[in-house]
Design a protein around this motif. Structure first.
Motif, PDB file in Angstrom:
ATOM      1  N   ARG A 211      13.147  29.713  47.430  1.00 52.07           N
ATOM      2  CA  ARG A 211      12.470  29.907  46.140  1.00 52.07           C
ATOM      3  C   ARG A 211      13.422  29.694  44.964  1.00 52.07           C
ATOM      4  N   ASP A 212      14.609  30.259  45.046  1.00 54.70           N
ATOM      5  CA  ASP A 212      15.529  30.240  43.915  1.00 54.70           C
ATOM      6  C   ASP A 212      16.410  29.003  43.853  1.00 54.70           C
ATOM      7  N   GLN A 213      16.776  28.457  45.035  1.00 50.73           N
ATOM      8  CA  GLN A 213      17.761  27.383  45.040  1.00 50.73           C
ATOM      9  C   GLN A 213      17.355  26.152  45.834  1.00 50.73           C
ATOM     10  N   GLY A 214      16.150  26.189  46.383  1.00 50.88           N
ATOM     11  CA  GLY A 214      15.678  25.034  47.137  1.00 50.88           C
ATOM     12  C   GLY A 214      16.452  24.799  48.418  1.00 50.88           C
ATOM     13  N   LEU A 215      17.053  25.857  48.965  1.00 51.00           N
ATOM     14  CA  LEU A 215      17.847  25.748  50.185  1.00 51.00           C
ATOM     15  C   LEU A 215      17.057  26.219  51.396  1.00 51.00           C
TER      16      LEU A 215
ATOM     17  N   TYR B 121      30.671  28.422  36.934  1.00 48.10           N
ATOM     18  CA  TYR B 121      31.029  27.020  37.188  1.00 48.10           C
ATOM     19  C   TYR B 121      29.804  26.136  36.970  1.00 48.10           C
ATOM     20  N   THR B 122      30.001  25.044  36.245  1.00 48.85           N
ATOM     21  CA  THR B 122      28.909  24.102  36.012  1.00 48.85           C
ATOM     22  C   THR B 122      28.684  23.240  37.253  1.00 48.85           C
TER      23      THR B 122
ATOM     24  N   TYR C 199      26.356  38.020  41.493  1.00 49.31           N
ATOM     25  CA  TYR C 199      25.899  38.206  40.107  1.00 49.31           C
ATOM     26  C   TYR C 199      24.935  37.111  39.653  1.00 49.31           C
ATOM     27  N   GLU C 200      24.368  36.369  40.562  1.00 49.43           N
ATOM     28  CA  GLU C 200      23.585  35.181  40.200  1.00 49.43           C
ATOM     29  C   GLU C 200      22.393  35.473  39.297  1.00 49.43           C
TER      30      GLU C 200
ATOM     31  N   GLU D  96      23.124  28.348  33.752  1.00 52.85           N
ATOM     32  CA  GLU D  96      22.456  28.117  35.029  1.00 52.85           C
ATOM     33  C   GLU D  96      23.392  28.435  36.185  1.00 52.85           C
ATOM     34  N   HIS D  97      22.854  29.112  37.195  1.00 49.71           N
ATOM     35  CA  HIS D  97      23.633  29.351  38.405  1.00 49.71           C
ATOM     36  C   HIS D  97      23.402  28.219  39.397  1.00 49.71           C
TER      37      HIS D  97
END
Length: 397
Positions: free
Chosen positions: A84-88, A182-183, A207-208, A216-217
């Protein structure tokens, strides 16, 4: 009598954070008005729906052992969260639930490090990283994230630090104690080096959910299939859902490593606390509105107190992008106030101004101090006022 302690514990450095916190608590109990800015936890209670889910699980008799790697349904909730959050996409065999993210990290190093293996740890770092590496027989290798580089390290620095003994690098974004992120571009360069040198990426993402100013994380695991295979994501509910005391964290990554971690956990903890797992299940599957409310509250505090802290003479403070810490460089303040180091500065601040902060020496950043804004805005502002006055009173031209 022979030394009864194992030699490995002789290398441990006592936690500066706990020492300061204990001293502040002692002073407070004796009636002194101490303001503590050392807390590494949200000052909100765990949301009501999570508390209710925990209570209901106990009443339903869900108080027995669970699988060592965690409830299957909690693994599924973690898998759904990562999708949901990261598409993983992960499978159950690639996820382990542990007794907080700290325990998960400890277990990870125990199963991956052989004596002499090196782990690259950017500074400033969370205090437990090097200690856990040493306890596993590994060797911490520090590379400096300077103030000029927003406390972040570059792919070139990492490449220069890699040897034939390098096993992994730790990336903590948003970071503790820096709050920096980190970008995507920075991470792409880093994961390319990790691919070329064939090293693991330990990605601490605790801490995301606490990110500000539209930042953006990005997880290294999102950047390529190779990056995903070599990344071990470490996360949990402690910071995102204000559940520090529940002690539930997880790892997502390589199935072989996760299996080894689960086997080790079966001989150390048996399983994470059952009730806490059902609470975490609700945290991930239930409403997420309280997560955003807390994030907004922290962002409002940051926006208000960062300029006030920056006004203190000799303090140079970057505005963090996430977490709930401020890490001013106090080199000039030390020179002008005559303190030999940040440890002496912090000790005097506590006894003379009744403010507890954490010296950056414990984070590998000896010219800084860490202040947490995970307390009421009124207390933070009063603490900053006291610090300002303390510096002025000790200033020597």
């Amino acid at each position: 009598m022979n030394n009864r302690l194992a030699s490995r514990v002789n290398t441990l450095t006592p936690s500066t954070t706990l020492a300061i916190t204990a001293k502040a608590k002692e002073m407070r109990e004796s009636g002194i008005d101490v303001i503590g800015l050392g807390a590494g936890e949200p000052d909100f209670n765990t949301p009501e729906n999570i508390l209710s889910a925990a209570i209901d699980s106990m009443k339903d008799g869900k108080t027995k052992y669970t699988p060592s790697g965690g409830l299957l349904e909690l693994k599924d909730a973690v898998i759904a969260k990562l999708e949901r959050d990261q598409g993983l996409t992960y499978e159950r065999g690639e996820v382990m639930i542990g007794v907080g993210a700290k325990h998960v990290l400890y277990t990870l190093f125990q199963v991956t490090l052989n004596p002499g293996d090196e782990v690259i740890i950017p500074t400033p770092y969370w205090v437990s990283y090097p200690e856990q590496v040493k306890l596993a027989g590994g060797v911490p290798v520090h590379i400096e994230g300077t103030t000029a580089a927003n406390f972040k390290v570059t792919a070139e620095q990492i490449e220069n630090a890699v040897t034939d003994k390098t096993k992994a690098i730790i990336i903590n974004s948003p970071g503790n104690p820096t709050g920096m992120i980190y970008t995507r571009e920075e991470l792409e360069s880093i994961v390319q080096v990790c691919k070329e040198k064939d090293i693991l990426i330990v990605s601490d993402e605790i801490y995301e959910k606490l990110i500000y100013d539209g930042n953006e994380h990005i997880s290294p695991a999102q950047l390529s299939e190779d990056a995903k295979k070599r990344t071990l994501i470490i996360n949990g509910v402690s910071k995102s859902h204000s559940m520090t005391g529940w002690r539930i964290g997880y790892v997502a990554g390589d199935a072989e490593i996760v299996k080894a971690m689960t086997n080790l956990a079966s001989h150390s903890t048996s399983n994470p606390t059952t009730t806490a797992q059902y609470a975490a299940l609700e945290a991930y599957n239930g409403p997420q509105d309280t997560v955003e409310e807390m994030r907004k509250d922290f962002e409002a505090r940051l926006d208000k107190v960062h300029p006030q802290l920056a006004e203190i003479p000799g303090f140079h403070v970057l505005k963090p992008q996430g977490a709930f810490y401020l890490l001013p460089d106090v080199t000039e303040a030390l020179e002008k106030t005559g303190f030999a180091n940040v440890d002496d500065f912090a000790a005097a601040l506590l006894t003379e101004a009744n403010v507890a902060i954490i010296p950056g020496s414990g984070f590998g950043a000896p010219n800084t101090i860490r202040l947490s804004y995970a307390t009421s805005i009124e207390l933070i502002e009063e603490a900053i006022r006291r610090i300002h006055q303390f510096v002025k009173d000790n200033w020597k031209e």
